[in-house]
Structures are given as structure tokens and as C-alpha cells.
Design an enzyme around this catalytic site. Sequence first.
Site, short mmCIF file in Angstrom:
data_model
loop_
_atom_site.label_atom_id
_atom_site.label_comp_id
_atom_site.label_asym_id
_atom_site.label_seq_id
_atom_site.Cartn_x
_atom_site.Cartn_y
_atom_site.Cartn_z
N GLY A 190 -9.86 -5.52 8.94
CA GLY A 190 -8.95 -5.01 9.86
C GLY A 190 -8.79 -5.54 11.27
O GLY A 190 -8.25 -6.63 11.49
N GLN B 249 0.77 -1.17 -0.14
CA GLN B 249 0.02 -0.14 0.04
C GLN B 249 0.75 1.28 -0.08
O GLN B 249 1.68 1.43 0.82
CB GLN B 249 -1.07 -0.01 1.26
N GLY C 17 -14.91 -2.47 6.84
CA GLY C 17 -15.40 -1.49 7.98
C GLY C 17 -16.17 -2.35 8.74
O GLY C 17 -17.39 -2.64 8.39
N LYS D 39 -7.71 2.08 -2.19
CA LYS D 39 -8.56 1.88 -0.99
C LYS D 39 -9.11 3.36 -0.52
O LYS D 39 -8.23 4.03 -0.64
CB LYS D 39 -7.87 1.29 0.19
N CYS E 193 -6.78 7.39 4.42
CA CYS E 193 -6.30 7.65 5.67
C CYS E 193 -6.35 9.18 5.97
O CYS E 193 -6.45 10.35 5.15
CB CYS E 193 -4.80 7.34 5.65
#
Length: 333
Positions: free
Chosen positions: A235, A72, A214, A141, A102
Amino acid sequence: MKDIANSQQFDDKLLCVAPMMAWTDRHCRTLHRLIAPHAWLYTEMVVADAIRFGQASRLLDHGDHEQPLALQLGGSDPQTLSEAAQVAETNGFNAVNLNVGCPSDRVRKGSFGACLMLQPDLVAECIKTMCDAVSIPVTVKCRLGVDDQASYQKLAEFVGRVSEAGAQLFIVHARKAILTGLSPAQNREIPPLDYEQVRQLKTDFPALSILLNGGLNDADTVKDVLEWADGVMIGRAAYRHPPFLGELHDVLYPKIDCCDNFQSVLNRYTVYMERELHRGTRLHDMTRHLLGLFRGLPGSRHYRRYLSEQARRGDAGIDTFHRACAEIELKAA
Ligand SMILES: Cc1cc2nc3c(=O)[nH]c(=O)nc-3n(C[C@H](O)[C@H](O)[C@H](O)COP(=O)(O)O)c2cc1C
């Protein structure tokens, strides 16, 4: 026992473990690979500039056993990103993923991460330049949107524009990012999840691979999501409770043997740790990813405390880990 005959068919879907800074390092990924042989793993975000200036060798370090593995990248300069993508390809990564999600101050000040959702043309230029430079997939993403610019229409425009530039796979963290006033951790909790917008994306862009991320922390919800999404990215739940990752792997790929026998995962990770200890890696750097392993079992609190305290010692070796595990065995006896 796995009930293959009765399981739904999800084996064309993707299971991914999310990029998580300071968490998904190469030791963590090795553990996840043992638990979930077929999952896609992601590095922590690596800033493209750091690659350019040769400051990212620790973050780029990985082993072949981690594949399929995506690097990433964080950045917003097309040329720097395309050079970083080339480094990814040369170093054996299987895909490169651009971070457009982010929300941290540091990342925002560098003009990348989630704030890029407001600049679809720039993201498209980055993606095109990267796609032209490499033959591995270039993926994105992103979030649903940022601040008050978070309508479905804007999200669809973003995905449309960026997919025209060459990205064919989007992982959508199904909440918007709030760029001022919330910490990154709060930005993973406070903006509400909205899976419906991601589902709508899949309806409107059927040819794209759309993955949901999520708040996925139970297998039934994941099964529901897989009815329409091309895959899921997990995650915190995978990191904090690694057996959950194994459970999901069984849901998606019931024919591929994974961690039916958790003891065998542990044995293999122990062999890995012994090898790394010989190379000079500190025990704690590896066992810190194992703290959630026995969550819920009798003795797990003692195990965690023992490992957290003792694995940091300079003389900690594999015996330290065995002694921590003995806390579980003692309670189970
Ligand atoms: C400690 C931590 C670090 C993270 N670092 C990154 C990162 O480097 N890049 C990224 O795209 N997302 C990062 N994230 C966000 C996750 O990839 C994911 O999108 C988010 O946690 C929501 O998924 P979850 O609810 O399954 O945890 C991070 C999350 C955590 C908890």
C-alpha cells in the site's frame, strides 16, 4: 542490469497494489501499471449501495490498460453485493474483492468493513451470492481480527467458513483492527503486525491463496514472505515511493521488462497526462500521484513544492510538470 540467472523464482506469486481511498484512482493506477506491468491493481473501495443507486460512475471509470484490475466493494447485503459484482464483471474488472478490513466509523455504521470479521456467516452468504452471480474471482481482504475478538482460532474459523462459500484468495492485513478510539490512519500503525498468523493460515489452508499485506517496505522482507505466501499486497510504500514498486516487480518477475528505465515510465505517463488534459482532466489530479517519484534525489523538495503549488492553477499544463522536473535536472547537473 537484472541478474536473471541468480534471482529466486517468484514468478508464480502475486504482486498487488493495495486499494487506497482517495489515492488509487485511475490516474494513480495508470502510473502503477506503467511501473509494474504484471501487478494486480485495485480500485478504491466502492460502496455497493452507491453502485446500485448509480452514484459510482467516477469510481468505476477505468481503462483496459489497467488490467489486471480488481474492483473492491464495501457492503454487507448479499443481494446488493451480487448486483455490484455483476456490474464489475460487465464493466471488465478481472476480480471483485470484498472489504472486510476497513475500520472507519462511517463504514462501521454501515455495518461493513472490519466489523464483518465478527459475522463469518453473513460474509459467507455475501461471498456465495456474489460467486453465484459472476464468473470472475471473488476475493476477500481482511484483518487478523477486531478488538478483543482477535485470536488465531477465530481468524481460522472465519477463513474456513468464507472459503467454503467460494472465496479462494484472501489478502490479510496482518494486524487487528480496533473499532473504537482509533482513526483509520492509527489503525494502520498502532495494532502490531503479526505475519506469523498469516503464515499459519497458509499452513492450515494450503489450497487457498493467502497474500500478506501490511508494513512491507523493503525488498528483503518481501522475498522472505514470498517463501511461504502466495503473494504480497503493498500500500503506502508503493504510493509514496513508486520506484519501490518497480523494484519489487523486478524481484517477482525479473523476465518482464518494466521500469529499468524510469525515464521511459515518465515519458509514457507524460503522454497520458497530455491526453487527459485534452479531455479536461486537471493537471493536479494526475501529478499529485507523482510527488514521491524523486524522493531522496537532489532537488526533490523543490520539485514537490513547485508541483504542489503550481499544478493546482487553472491554467496549469504539461509545461508546469516539465518545469517541476527541471528542478531535479538542475540539481543533478
Ligand atoms: C489513504 C489510504 C486509504 C486506504 N483505503 C483503503 C480501502 O479503500 N480499502 C481497503 O481495503 N484498504 C484501504 N487502505 C488500507 C490499505 O489497503 C492497506 O491495507 C494498508 O495501508 C496496509 O498496507 P501498507 O502497510 O502496505 O500500507 C487504505 C490505506 C491508506 C493509506
